[in-house]
Design an enzyme around this catalytic site. Structure first.
Site, PDB file in Angstrom:
ATOM      1  N   LEU A 198       2.655   3.706  -3.318  1.00  0.00           N
ATOM      2  CA  LEU A 198       3.659   3.548  -4.373  1.00  0.00           C
ATOM      3  C   LEU A 198       4.342   4.876  -4.674  1.00  0.00           C
ATOM      4  O   LEU A 198       4.493   5.278  -5.827  1.00  0.00           O
ATOM      5  CB  LEU A 198       3.020   2.982  -5.653  1.00  0.00           C
ATOM      6  N   LYS A 219      11.679   8.786  15.665  1.00  0.00           N
ATOM      7  CA  LYS A 219      12.661   7.708  15.547  1.00  0.00           C
ATOM      8  C   LYS A 219      13.303   7.386  16.888  1.00  0.00           C
ATOM      9  O   LYS A 219      13.521   6.221  17.225  1.00  0.00           O
ATOM     10  CB  LYS A 219      13.723   8.095  14.516  1.00  0.00           C
ATOM     11  N   GLY A 243       7.760   3.071  -2.056  1.00  0.00           N
ATOM     12  CA  GLY A 243       7.016   1.931  -2.580  1.00  0.00           C
ATOM     13  C   GLY A 243       7.525   1.478  -3.935  1.00  0.00           C
ATOM     14  O   GLY A 243       7.739   0.281  -4.175  1.00  0.00           O
ATOM     15  N   ALA A 273       0.859  -1.184   0.000  1.00  0.00           N
ATOM     16  CA  ALA A 273       0.000   0.000   0.000  1.00  0.00           C
ATOM     17  C   ALA A 273       0.893   1.230   0.000  1.00  0.00           C
ATOM     18  O   ALA A 273       1.665   1.440   0.937  1.00  0.00           O
ATOM     19  CB  ALA A 273      -0.915   0.001   1.217  1.00  0.00           C
ATOM     20  N   VAL A 281       7.883   7.238  -3.614  1.00  0.00           N
ATOM     21  CA  VAL A 281       9.312   6.993  -3.851  1.00  0.00           C
ATOM     22  C   VAL A 281       9.749   5.671  -3.236  1.00  0.00           C
ATOM     23  O   VAL A 281      10.421   4.859  -3.879  1.00  0.00           O
ATOM     24  CB  VAL A 281      10.144   8.162  -3.279  1.00  0.00           C
ATOM     25  N   LYS A 321       7.403   5.675  10.751  1.00  0.00           N
ATOM     26  CA  LYS A 321       7.855   5.998  12.113  1.00  0.00           C
ATOM     27  C   LYS A 321       6.801   6.762  12.906  1.00  0.00           C
ATOM     28  O   LYS A 321       6.685   6.591  14.127  1.00  0.00           O
ATOM     29  CB  LYS A 321       9.174   6.773  12.097  1.00  0.00           C
TER      30      LYS A 321
END
Length: 433
Positions: free
Chosen positions: A14, A209, A18, A12, A16, A109
């Site tokens: 698409l 992160k 994906g 799910a 950069v 993240k």
């Protein structure tokens, strides 16, 4: 006998990343199959724009109407979420996949920072994997290192450069002597910074992160709301020049440290010694440092974003799934997690750099020194360039180690001195690297 059936993947998103995952799986198919023990194939995808050319072959995949639809397909063995965002379609689809007992791989993240604890419980309850190597530091396999390679260690501290955009901006400011706004504009033109750079330059991305790294390293729940967050907007070319003169470089660091009082989590600009390893990590590169009782200090450096590095991390998780390898989401089972008290930033103890813009007139330095003395803050050094009576000049001072609360009280007093023309600029000094 080893299962040679392909691992069937539904993706799910698409964008950069994906498209990068699809391209990497196609380009290195034979090598990946050898390392995974069986082929890994993208069988279905979901994205808003079907017509856009993404530079990869999508002729053999099935298009699902929505990410939710993708999670319900019987021909999908693992759901890959690359939509992004902590709420909306991404969260709904991941929860739907886990509820159905479908393993999930994500690079999200923000989702993990806000909902990681609940998602980990869902995954464990259904006996499936929730994998997220790509969510932190892109191509650096830091999750695998902390959770597996260094699993025997008790960690005292995990810290690093967790945002490539900020590192690029600070690097260019130092190299070219330019101010933040100018370099940010260039970073946006080059695609290193978003049109709205808030998440990056205000430290939010790094805080997402860090909260994930802390959960993995210390076996506790993700606690993004306990992270103290500052960005780099207030860092000027003047500060960077003074830092160099004092033997430091300025880096935006995320730091999670276990103290006697509990877990300290903070993201903010730091002055690091110019001869330290992390000071040499420049441009868009990330670095993560782990301090363990057995291994000592380990540092990992690499590209933290982009199609290639992030796709590499996603595919690494898929290879683990193809092999049937799984570990608890945040390093330990839910029942084994430890509840660590959160240490507020005002309990931090360290050294400080302070820059003041001062109307040059008699008695000002005495007022500044008096404010520090009254709060028992010991000054280490002061830089004042000559005399310019009646002009506004920078005065820089550094302190010995002191309590953050005392430093803040002193700064409040200093800010009240009539000759101080703008709020004090403060950067914490991190000597112990």
């Amino acid at each position: 006998m080893e299962d040679r059936k392909p691992l069937r993947v539904g993706i799910a998103g698409l964008g950069v990343v994906g498209a990068g995952v699809v391209g990497l799986l196609q380009r290195n198919a034979a090598q990946i199959a050898a390392r995974a023990g069986r082929p890994i194939e993208v069988v279905a995808v979901a994205a808003r724009d079907r017509a856009r050319d993404r530079g990869v072959d999508l002729t053999k995949v099935t298009w699902a109407e929505t990410a939710q639809d993708l999670t319900q397909r019987n021909d999908v063995d693992v759901f890959v979420e690359l939509i992004g965002g902590s709420e909306g379609p991404a969260r709904e689809a991941v929860e739907a996949a886990l509820a159905r007992g479908l393993p999930v791989v994500t690079a999200n993240k923000a989702l993990l920072a806000h909902h990681g604890a609940d998602l980990a419980r869902m995954a464990e309850a259904r006996g499936v994997t929730l994998a997220f190597e790509a969510a932190v530091a892109g191509g650096i396999p830091v999750i695998k290192v902390l959770r597996e390679g260094l699993a025997a260690n008790r960690f005292s501290r995990v810290y690093g450069i967790l945002n490539g955009t900020c590192n690029y901006i600070l690097t260019k400011m130092r190299q070219e002597g330019r101010d933040f706004a100018d370099v940010l504009a260039d970073a946006q033109k080059l695609g290193y910074a978003e049109a709205d750079p808030t998440f990056d330059v205000d430290g939010i991305d790094a805080a997402h992160k860090l909260s994930i790294l802390a959960a993995v390293a210390f076996g506790t729940d993700v606690a993004f709301d306990k992270v103290h967050v500052e960005g780099i907007r207030h860092v000027s070319a003047v500060d960077i020049a003074f830092a160099e003169e004092l033997g430091y470089r300025i880096k935006l660091l995320g730091i999670a440290a276990l103290t006697e009082a509990g877990l300290e989590q903070r993201v903010h600009p730091c002055m690091v010694p110019v001869d330290s390893a992390i000071a040499s990590v420049e441009d868009v590169y990330n670095a993560v440092v782990a301090e363990g009782d057995a291994v000592g200090t380990s540092m990992m450096v690499g590209r933290g974003a982009g199609a290639g590095p992030t796709a590499s991390a996603v595919v690494a998780d898929l290879i683990d799934l193809a092999r049937g390898f799984s570990v608890p989401t945040f390093s330990v089972p839910v029942a084994a997690k430890v509840a660590l008290p959160s240490v507020a930033i005002d309990k931090h103890r360290g050294a400080y750099y302070v820059r003041l813009m001062v109307l040059d007139q008699p008695g000002v330095i005495a007022d500044i020194a008096g404010a520090l003395r009254d709060e028992k803050v010991s000054m280490e050094a002061m830089i004042q360039r000559g005399r310019n009576p009646g002009e506004i000049v920078p005065v820089v001072l550094t302190t010995h180690e002191t309590d953050e609360a005392a430093m803040r009280r002193a700064l409040t007093r200093i800010d009240g001195v009539p000759a101080i023309t703008e709020p004090p600029r403060v950067i914490r000094i991190m000597e112990q690297l």
